[in-house]
Structures are given as structure tokens and as C-alpha cells.
Design an enzyme around this catalytic site. Structure first.
Site, PDB file in Angstrom:
ATOM      1  N   GLN A  78       0.837  -1.198   0.000  1.00  0.00           N
ATOM      2  CA  GLN A  78       0.000   0.000   0.000  1.00  0.00           C
ATOM      3  C   GLN A  78       0.879   1.258   0.000  1.00  0.00           C
ATOM      4  O   GLN A  78       1.136   1.838   1.040  1.00  0.00           O
ATOM      5  CB  GLN A  78      -0.899  -0.027   1.242  1.00  0.00           C
ATOM      6  CG  GLN A  78      -1.895   1.088   1.330  1.00  0.00           C
ATOM      7  CD  GLN A  78      -3.043   0.881   0.383  1.00  0.00           C
ATOM      8  OE1 GLN A  78      -3.515  -0.229   0.190  1.00  0.00           O
ATOM      9  NE2 GLN A  78      -3.505   1.956  -0.211  1.00  0.00           N
ATOM     10  N   PHE A  79       1.354   1.660  -1.177  1.00  0.00           N
ATOM     11  CA  PHE A  79       2.264   2.799  -1.258  1.00  0.00           C
ATOM     12  C   PHE A  79       1.626   4.097  -0.771  1.00  0.00           C
ATOM     13  O   PHE A  79       2.316   5.011  -0.328  1.00  0.00           O
ATOM     14  CB  PHE A  79       2.818   2.976  -2.683  1.00  0.00           C
ATOM     15  CG  PHE A  79       1.863   3.595  -3.659  1.00  0.00           C
ATOM     16  CD1 PHE A  79       1.879   4.963  -3.894  1.00  0.00           C
ATOM     17  CD2 PHE A  79       0.958   2.814  -4.360  1.00  0.00           C
ATOM     18  CE1 PHE A  79       1.002   5.540  -4.798  1.00  0.00           C
ATOM     19  CE2 PHE A  79       0.083   3.377  -5.268  1.00  0.00           C
ATOM     20  CZ  PHE A  79       0.103   4.743  -5.480  1.00  0.00           C
ATOM     21  N   THR A  80       0.305   4.184  -0.775  1.00  0.00           N
ATOM     22  CA  THR A  80      -0.355   5.419  -0.369  1.00  0.00           C
ATOM     23  C   THR A  80      -0.202   5.711   1.123  1.00  0.00           C
ATOM     24  O   THR A  80      -0.532   6.804   1.569  1.00  0.00           O
ATOM     25  CB  THR A  80      -1.851   5.409  -0.748  1.00  0.00           C
ATOM     26  OG1 THR A  80      -2.505   4.333  -0.076  1.00  0.00           O
ATOM     27  CG2 THR A  80      -2.033   5.282  -2.261  1.00  0.00           C
TER      28      THR A  80
END
Length: 152
Positions: A78-80
Site C-alpha cells: 500500500q504505497f499510499t
């Protein structure tokens, strides 16, 4: 590195309207990785996560670990989690790890959890995923390597 750990009764990942992985009781873990993260940091985060006692015992106290309840893991990149929202209304993701490096660390985390003999389901790195879950509690913990291990 950031782990958002949600205690779930069940969770699944769907890609293109097809369930690609699912778990019953356990942790849904959203994993954020930044460029300075290493396998050593991942090892510390994994150890902390797997040792967490956040399941209820017979007296209703959060006293049991994932292994004590024979729980499962659903690990999703989950890069966000590294969104920078300081300026404007459109988040910047410049703090997220480069895709090749982040994917390598993500796959390392999956491998290490499997080596600890936990049933592990995963998301698909870089895919447009839909996550479905029944949060148990709700009970959500955020582990941040910078806070836990004084890493800057």
C-alpha cells in the site's frame, strides 16, 4: 516502513471482480515501504507484528497473539501510506519506495511470514485491488518503523 494491522474476522482481495486471495480470522496488513527501508527493518516489523497480543482471551482481554488463535495473514502492499498531504489537495507519493525496491521488500515480508508457519494470503503488487473485510472490533494498529525503532 508502515504496517496498518487490522484484526479481522475475514478479509479478501479482488482484482477485476475476481477474489484472488482471502483469509478468515487474522490480520489484514497494509504495508507501506519507503526508499530507506531494509530487510533488517522488515525483520523487526515482522517480529513486532507477529508478537502482538490483540485477540481476546476467555475473559475478554486482548491477551492472545495471532499464533494463539491460529490466525491468518493477508499482506497487501500500500504505497499510499506514504502520501504527503502538506501542500494542496492532491497528495504526493514521493516518499513511497521505488517500485522495484518496494516489491522486493514486500516479497521478502511475505516469505518471512511464511517461514514462521503462518497461513499467508497476499495482494498483487501494483494491481488495482478491491479489499473486502469484516473488521473485528474494530481493532486497528499502526506500526511505524520510525516510531518503533527510532529510525529517521
Amino acid at each position: 516502513m508502515k504496517f496498518v494491522i487490522q484484526r479481522v474476522m475475514q478479509a479478501s482481495v479482488s482484482i477485476e471482480n475476481r477474489i484472488t486471495s482471502e483469509i478468515s480470522k487474522g490480520f489484514l496488513v497494509l504495508i507501506g515501504i519507503k526508499d530507506s527501508d531494509t530487510k533488517e527493518i522488515a525483520d523487526k516489523m515482522i517480529k513486532k507484528m507477529l508478537g502482538m497480543r490483540i485477540f481476546e482471551d476467555s475473559e475478554g482481554k486482548t491477551n492472545l497473539s495471532l499464533s494463539a488463535v491460529q490466525g491468518q495473514l493477508l499482506l497487501v502492499s500500500q504505497f499510499t501510506l506514504y502520501a504527503d498531504c502538506h501542500k494542496g489537495n492532491r497528495p504526493s507519493f514521493i516518499n513511497a519506495g521505488a517500485p522495484d525496491m518496494a516489491k522486493e521488500i514486500y516479497e521478502y515480508i511475505i516469505q518471512k511470514c511464511r517461514l514462521e508457519n503462518y497461513p499467508v494470503a497476499t495482494g498483487e503488487f501494483g494491481a488495482d485491488m478491491k479489499i473486502n473485510l469484516i473488521n473485528d472490533g474494530p481493532f486497528t494498529i499502526i506500526l511505524d518503523s520510525e516510531d518503533l525503532f527510532n529510525i529517521k
